[in-house]
Design an enzyme around this catalytic site. Structure first.
Site, PDB file in Angstrom:
ATOM      1  CG  HIS A  70      29.101  28.525  13.274  1.00 25.13           C
ATOM      2  ND1 HIS A  70      30.348  28.158  13.737  1.00 25.13           N
ATOM      3  CD2 HIS A  70      29.264  28.992  12.011  1.00 25.13           C
ATOM      4  CE1 HIS A  70      31.235  28.392  12.782  1.00 25.13           C
ATOM      5  NE2 HIS A  70      30.606  28.900  11.725  1.00 25.13           N
ATOM      6  CD  GLU A  88      27.785  51.849  53.307  1.00 27.48           C
ATOM      7  OE1 GLU A  88      27.580  50.632  53.202  1.00 27.48           O
ATOM      8  OE2 GLU A  88      28.919  52.341  53.453  1.00 27.48           O
ATOM      9  CE  LYS A 107      36.393  43.498  36.475  1.00 28.86           C
ATOM     10  NZ  LYS A 107      36.624  43.087  37.883  1.00 28.86           N
ATOM     11  N   GLY A 150      47.479  37.661  42.010  1.00 28.45           N
ATOM     12  CA  GLY A 150      46.123  37.122  42.124  1.00 28.45           C
ATOM     13  C   GLY A 150      45.176  37.915  41.241  1.00 28.45           C
ATOM     14  CB  VAL A 151      41.470  38.139  41.254  1.00 27.46           C
ATOM     15  CG1 VAL A 151      40.401  38.588  40.284  1.00 27.46           C
ATOM     16  CG2 VAL A 151      41.312  36.661  41.526  1.00 27.46           C
ATOM     17  CB  ILE A 152      43.263  42.804  42.867  1.00 29.88           C
ATOM     18  CG1 ILE A 152      41.860  42.625  43.445  1.00 29.88           C
ATOM     19  CG2 ILE A 152      43.628  44.291  42.773  1.00 29.88           C
ATOM     20  CD1 ILE A 152      41.644  43.263  44.803  1.00 29.88           C
TER      21      ILE A 152
HETATM   22  P1  NAI Z   1      44.110  37.059  45.744  1.00 30.76           P
HETATM   23  O1  NAI Z   1      44.045  36.194  46.933  1.00 30.76           O
HETATM   24  O2  NAI Z   1      43.362  36.704  44.523  1.00 30.76           O
HETATM   25  O3  NAI Z   1      45.634  37.216  45.296  1.00 30.76           O
HETATM   26  C1  NAI Z   1      46.637  37.688  46.142  1.00 30.76           C
HETATM   27  C2  NAI Z   1      47.956  37.231  45.570  1.00 30.76           C
HETATM   28  O4  NAI Z   1      49.002  37.843  46.298  1.00 30.76           O
HETATM   29  C3  NAI Z   1      48.164  35.719  45.676  1.00 30.76           C
HETATM   30  O5  NAI Z   1      48.591  35.218  44.439  1.00 30.76           O
HETATM   31  C4  NAI Z   1      49.237  35.598  46.748  1.00 30.76           C
HETATM   32  O6  NAI Z   1      50.059  34.461  46.582  1.00 30.76           O
HETATM   33  C5  NAI Z   1      50.006  36.889  46.555  1.00 30.76           C
HETATM   34  N1  NAI Z   1      50.735  37.332  47.733  1.00 30.76           N
HETATM   35  C6  NAI Z   1      50.319  37.313  49.023  1.00 30.76           C
HETATM   36  N2  NAI Z   1      51.268  37.818  49.820  1.00 30.76           N
HETATM   37  C7  NAI Z   1      52.312  38.172  49.025  1.00 30.76           C
HETATM   38  C8  NAI Z   1      53.588  38.738  49.254  1.00 30.76           C
HETATM   39  N3  NAI Z   1      53.983  39.044  50.481  1.00 30.76           N
HETATM   40  N4  NAI Z   1      54.406  38.968  48.199  1.00 30.76           N
HETATM   41  C9  NAI Z   1      54.003  38.651  46.959  1.00 30.76           C
HETATM   42  N5  NAI Z   1      52.820  38.099  46.673  1.00 30.76           N
HETATM   43  C10 NAI Z   1      51.971  37.866  47.696  1.00 30.76           C
HETATM   44  O7  NAI Z   1      43.729  38.517  46.278  1.00 30.76           O
HETATM   45  P2  NAI Z   1      43.464  39.868  45.466  1.00 30.76           P
HETATM   46  O8  NAI Z   1      43.950  39.753  44.087  1.00 30.76           O
HETATM   47  O9  NAI Z   1      43.980  40.956  46.318  1.00 30.76           O
HETATM   48  O10 NAI Z   1      41.893  39.923  45.426  1.00 30.76           O
HETATM   49  C11 NAI Z   1      41.153  39.933  46.651  1.00 30.76           C
HETATM   50  C12 NAI Z   1      39.807  39.299  46.475  1.00 30.76           C
HETATM   51  O11 NAI Z   1      38.987  40.074  45.658  1.00 30.76           O
HETATM   52  C13 NAI Z   1      39.917  37.927  45.879  1.00 30.76           C
HETATM   53  O12 NAI Z   1      39.267  37.007  46.682  1.00 30.76           O
HETATM   54  C14 NAI Z   1      39.232  38.029  44.582  1.00 30.76           C
HETATM   55  O13 NAI Z   1      38.468  36.890  44.265  1.00 30.76           O
HETATM   56  C15 NAI Z   1      38.350  39.261  44.732  1.00 30.76           C
HETATM   57  N6  NAI Z   1      38.268  39.895  43.425  1.00 30.76           N
HETATM   58  C16 NAI Z   1      37.487  39.344  42.483  1.00 30.76           C
HETATM   59  C17 NAI Z   1      37.456  39.860  41.214  1.00 30.76           C
HETATM   60  C18 NAI Z   1      36.664  39.188  40.167  1.00 30.76           C
HETATM   61  O14 NAI Z   1      35.790  38.406  40.498  1.00 30.76           O
HETATM   62  N7  NAI Z   1      36.914  39.454  38.892  1.00 30.76           N
HETATM   63  C19 NAI Z   1      38.238  41.041  40.864  1.00 30.76           C
HETATM   64  C20 NAI Z   1      39.087  41.492  41.905  1.00 30.76           C
HETATM   65  C21 NAI Z   1      39.079  40.934  43.151  1.00 30.76           C
END
Ligand code: NAI
Length: 466
Positions: A443, A36, A53, A182-184
């Site tokens: 409940h 690492e 979180k 998206g998620v982040i």
């Molecule tokens: P994501 O794939 O979830 O979302 C990216 C978003 O950006 C999508 O909605 C997409 O349509 C949009 N996008 C892409 N290009 C764009 C552009 N040029 N202009 C505007 N919007 C655009 O990816 P994110 O949120 O970066 O997360 C990355 C990974 O990390 C995901 O696979 C997610 O599952 C994981 N993650 C999981 C978490 C959890 O389990 N709670 C928390 C944070 C991340």
């Protein structure tokens, strides 16, 4: 080289996938080396799940402080000391890091190696080069994770940032633009809004969290709009510039948006560069390592897990795949009787911790309809006592095949992250709603909403018309 100086498994990357593989391999009596360049725990612990979180928990506390007067509590929210918040989140990370370091260090047969490793496949076999040394192994596991995509924008770490920087911000911006809903994007936007930041999310597609059920996206948009989070959809980004005091996003129609800070959250790309993978013959497709159903790459004895392998980028998937590879290797070496079964991506729980939270497992209604006739039921959290007390709305949707099992569960509402476990068991065990309906739920819990949705689908609803 003597066989004794060859490890059974050399692991490249000590994030969720890598360290889980090391721990399981140790339990199975294998001799492991784990390489690492950064810290044990990887993205999830230091730059991802855990700090996000922590920030979202602080955000929830801020919301509670604001809302206290509704129930007669003399609380108010007076702002945030970013440095203290970052220190507190670091404290959580450090505690987990210490525990993990202790666990790995005291597990028999694990050698930890610090440094940047690259894959070696030569006449002497497989190995990982770190500096001038080659650590030889019968097998190698690539578990190097992912890093933020940047859209080619210049990330200066001050005004134009990724989630890595957002989670270390000692001074919160007054205004923020988030590229990507998206998620982040939604998690960080949600935390910032609760802490008083004026946030606008710009998303390329036509809805937030586009991977979720469309109705979940709609409910989240409603909730975010109510919370004062602005959104723009169908946006195409042309570029971004920054000054010492702000960042400007340039759209392809020439319009610009300016804020104190610009967060780029448009997905994460596999970290597979400069690892010597293709040089060693490992087949890589658009950055993702190609694997078979044993997670073995095109080079015999070289495996890959987690975010470098196509599929959902989730820490718990990394853990499961890491343990799987350890068992595959142990089985091949005759140290583990069972030939393990590859953990399925299709039953992984997905949780998004924005306010309101989102949980989903299995298929959306549209995806389930491709399998046959479907029945789904939405149980509103407005009819769930615990949810009303918590002040949240939303719903739990259970999707079943007609006369068949539950194939999907989708929920939105503050607190629904806790439904992930039960939803996953139901989908994973292919439970019928009738099976779940037999179990009496505690409940008042939010789990009752899932139970009642199943009761309704089983034809015996209590608090809802089916
Ligand atoms: P994501 O794939 O979830 O979302 C990216 C978003 O950006 C999508 O909605 C997409 O349509 C949009 N996008 C892409 N290009 C764009 C552009 N040029 N202009 C505007 N919007 C655009 O990816 P994110 O949120 O970066 O997360 C990355 C990974 O990390 C995901 O696979 C997610 O599952 C994981 N993650 C999981 C978490 C959890 O389990 N709670 C928390 C944070 C991340």
């Amino acid at each position: 080289m003597t066989p004794a100086s060859r490890h059974d498994l050399v692991i490249l990357g000590a994030g969720s996938g890598g360290y889980a593989a090391a721990l399981r391999a140790s339990q199975l009596g294998l001799d492991v080396a784990i390489v690492e360049a950064g810290k044990l725990g990887g993205t999830c612990l230091h730059r991802g799940c855990i700090p996000t979180k922590a920030w979202l928990h602080a955000a929830e506390v801020a919301d509670h402080a604001r809302d206290g007067d509704v129930m007669g509590l003399k609380t108010r929210y007076d702002g945030v000391q970013g440095e203290v918040l970052v220190d507190w989140a670091d404290g959580v990370i450090n505690r987990l890091h210490k525990g993990l370091t202790g666990l790995v260090t005291t597990s028999p047969g694990i050698t930890q190696v610090e440094g940047w490793g690259t894959l070696v496949s030569d006449r002497e076999g497989l190995g990982v080069r770190v500096g001038d040394d080659i650590i030889r192994g019968r097998n190698v596991l690539v578990a190097t994770g992912a890093r933020p995509k940047t859209l080619g924008l210049t990330i200066d770490g001050q005004r134009i940032i990724t989630s890595d920087h957002a989670l270390k911000l000692a001074e919160l911006p007054r205004t923020a633009l988030v590229i990507g809903g998206g998620v982040i994007g939604v998690e960080i936007a949600s935390a910032w809004r609760s802490l008083g930041v004026d946030v606008t999310i710009v998303e390329a597609l036509d809805r937030l969290v586009p991977a979720e059920e469309p109705d979940i996206s709609k409910a989240l948009l409603r909730a975010f709009t109510k919370r004062g989070i602005a959104t723009q959809f169908g946006v195409k980004v042309a570029g971004a510039t920054s000054t010492a005091t702000d960042a400007t996003l340039i759209l392809d129609d020439g319009k610009t948006l300016t804020a104190d800070i610009l967060l780029v959250a448009v997905g994460r790309e596999p970290a597979t560069h400069n690892l010597g993978l293709t040089e060693a013959g490992v087949s890589v497709d658009r950055g993702l390592v190609r694997v078979n159903d044993r997670l073995m790459t095109s080079v015999r004895g070289v495996f890959a897990v987690g975010d470098v392998v196509a599929g959902p980028q989730l820490a718990h998937r990394g853990f499961a795949q890491g343990m799987f590879v350890a068992e595959v290797v142990a089985h091949q070496l005759g140290r583990h009787a069972d030939n393990p079964v590859l953990p399925e991506d299709s039953t992984l729980p997905r949780v998004t911790y924005c306010n309101p939270e989102i949980t989903s497992v299995g298929l959306t209604v549209a995806a389930a309809q491709r399998l046959g006739e479907v029945k789904s039921l939405d149980y509103p959290l407005g009819g769930n006592g615990r949810s009303i007390i918590k002040g949240t709305t939303g719903f739990v949707r259970v999707v079943r095949l007609v006369d068949g099992p539950i194939v999907g569960v989708h929920a939105i509402g503050q607190g629904v992250s806790e439904l992930a476990g039960e939803a996953q068991l139901a989908v994973g065990w292919e439970a019928l709603p009738e099976d779940v309906a037999e179990f009496v739920h505690g409940h008042p819990t939010q789990g009752e909403a899932f139970g009642e949705a199943c009761m309704a689908l089983a034809g015996r609803p209590l608090h809802v018309h089916a």
